[in-house]
Design a protein around this motif. Structure first.
Motif, short mmCIF file in Angstrom:
data_model
loop_
_atom_site.label_atom_id
_atom_site.label_comp_id
_atom_site.label_asym_id
_atom_site.label_seq_id
_atom_site.Cartn_x
_atom_site.Cartn_y
_atom_site.Cartn_z
N SER A 30 3.66 -4.64 4.93
CA SER A 30 2.46 -4.05 5.51
C SER A 30 1.20 -4.30 4.68
O SER A 30 0.13 -3.81 5.02
CB SER A 30 2.66 -2.53 5.64
OG SER A 30 3.79 -2.23 6.41
N LYS A 31 1.33 -5.04 3.60
CA LYS A 31 0.24 -5.21 2.64
C LYS A 31 -1.06 -5.73 3.27
O LYS A 31 -2.13 -5.17 3.01
CB LYS A 31 0.68 -6.10 1.49
CG LYS A 31 -0.22 -6.08 0.30
CD LYS A 31 0.42 -6.84 -0.86
CE LYS A 31 -0.42 -6.77 -2.10
NZ LYS A 31 0.23 -7.42 -3.25
N PRO A 32 -1.02 -6.78 4.10
CA PRO A 32 -2.28 -7.29 4.66
C PRO A 32 -3.05 -6.22 5.45
O PRO A 32 -4.28 -6.15 5.38
CB PRO A 32 -1.85 -8.42 5.58
CG PRO A 32 -0.53 -8.86 5.03
CD PRO A 32 0.12 -7.61 4.51
N TYR A 33 -2.33 -5.37 6.15
CA TYR A 33 -2.97 -4.32 6.95
C TYR A 33 -3.46 -3.17 6.07
O TYR A 33 -4.59 -2.72 6.18
CB TYR A 33 -1.98 -3.81 8.00
CG TYR A 33 -2.48 -2.62 8.77
CD1 TYR A 33 -3.47 -2.76 9.74
CD2 TYR A 33 -1.98 -1.35 8.52
CE1 TYR A 33 -3.94 -1.66 10.44
CE2 TYR A 33 -2.45 -0.26 9.21
CZ TYR A 33 -3.42 -0.41 10.17
OH TYR A 33 -3.89 0.68 10.86
N LEU A 34 -2.60 -2.69 5.17
CA LEU A 34 -2.90 -1.51 4.36
C LEU A 34 -3.91 -1.75 3.24
O LEU A 34 -4.56 -0.82 2.77
CB LEU A 34 -1.61 -0.95 3.76
CG LEU A 34 -0.59 -0.41 4.76
CD1 LEU A 34 0.69 -0.03 4.03
CD2 LEU A 34 -1.16 0.78 5.52
N LYS A 35 -4.03 -2.99 2.82
CA LYS A 35 -4.90 -3.33 1.69
C LYS A 35 -6.35 -2.88 1.90
O LYS A 35 -7.06 -2.58 0.95
CB LYS A 35 -4.82 -4.83 1.44
CG LYS A 35 -5.26 -5.24 0.10
CD LYS A 35 -4.95 -6.71 -0.10
CE LYS A 35 -6.00 -7.30 -0.99
NZ LYS A 35 -5.81 -8.67 -1.29
N GLU A 36 -6.77 -2.80 3.15
CA GLU A 36 -8.13 -2.37 3.46
C GLU A 36 -8.42 -0.96 2.92
O GLU A 36 -9.53 -0.65 2.53
CB GLU A 36 -8.35 -2.41 4.98
CG GLU A 36 -9.73 -1.99 5.41
CD GLU A 36 -9.94 -2.11 6.89
OE1 GLU A 36 -10.91 -1.50 7.38
OE2 GLU A 36 -9.16 -2.80 7.59
N TRP A 37 -7.38 -0.10 2.92
CA TRP A 37 -7.55 1.30 2.51
C TRP A 37 -6.94 1.63 1.16
O TRP A 37 -7.29 2.61 0.56
CB TRP A 37 -6.95 2.22 3.56
CG TRP A 37 -7.61 2.07 4.89
CD1 TRP A 37 -8.80 2.60 5.29
CD2 TRP A 37 -7.11 1.32 5.99
NE1 TRP A 37 -9.08 2.21 6.56
CE2 TRP A 37 -8.04 1.43 7.04
CE3 TRP A 37 -5.96 0.57 6.21
CZ2 TRP A 37 -7.87 0.83 8.26
CZ3 TRP A 37 -5.78 -0.03 7.44
CH2 TRP A 37 -6.73 0.09 8.44
#
Length: 99
Positions: A30-37
């Protein structure tokens, strides 16, 4: 170990070092998605990084007088995510969470 059963499929519990590989795999997927937050994801590159993260989370129990700063979300027996308790007010017994 702290476990709070929500229903037959979902519960919350403290992380333990044995969760490191499963937690790492969940983070990486999930890193690419969660990295934003979640800026701390930049520092997760190998399973050992999650071991250190979990140890730090467990150590925080000492610092907060037994209040966890994060717990694992368990869905059907597997780690599905995490809840971070961002602020705890002991006097009013209120906490602010992020998930």
């Amino acid at each position: 170990m702290l476990i709070h059963k929500i229903d037959n499929e979902v519960s919350l519990r403290l992380f333990n070092v044995g969760d490191a590989e499963d937690f790492f795999n969940l983070i990486i997927s999930s890193k690419p998605y969660l990295k934003e937050w979640l800026g701390w994801l930049d520092y997760v590159e190998k399973v050992e990084d999650t071991v250190e993260t979990i140890k730090s989370r467990l150590q925080s129990l000492v610092e907060t007088g037994g209040y966890p700063k994060s717990v694992a979300i368990i869905y059907r027996g597997e780690i599905a995510g995490t809840i971070g308790i961002n602020e705890i007010n002991k006097a009013s017994k209120i906490g602010r969470i992020g998930y």
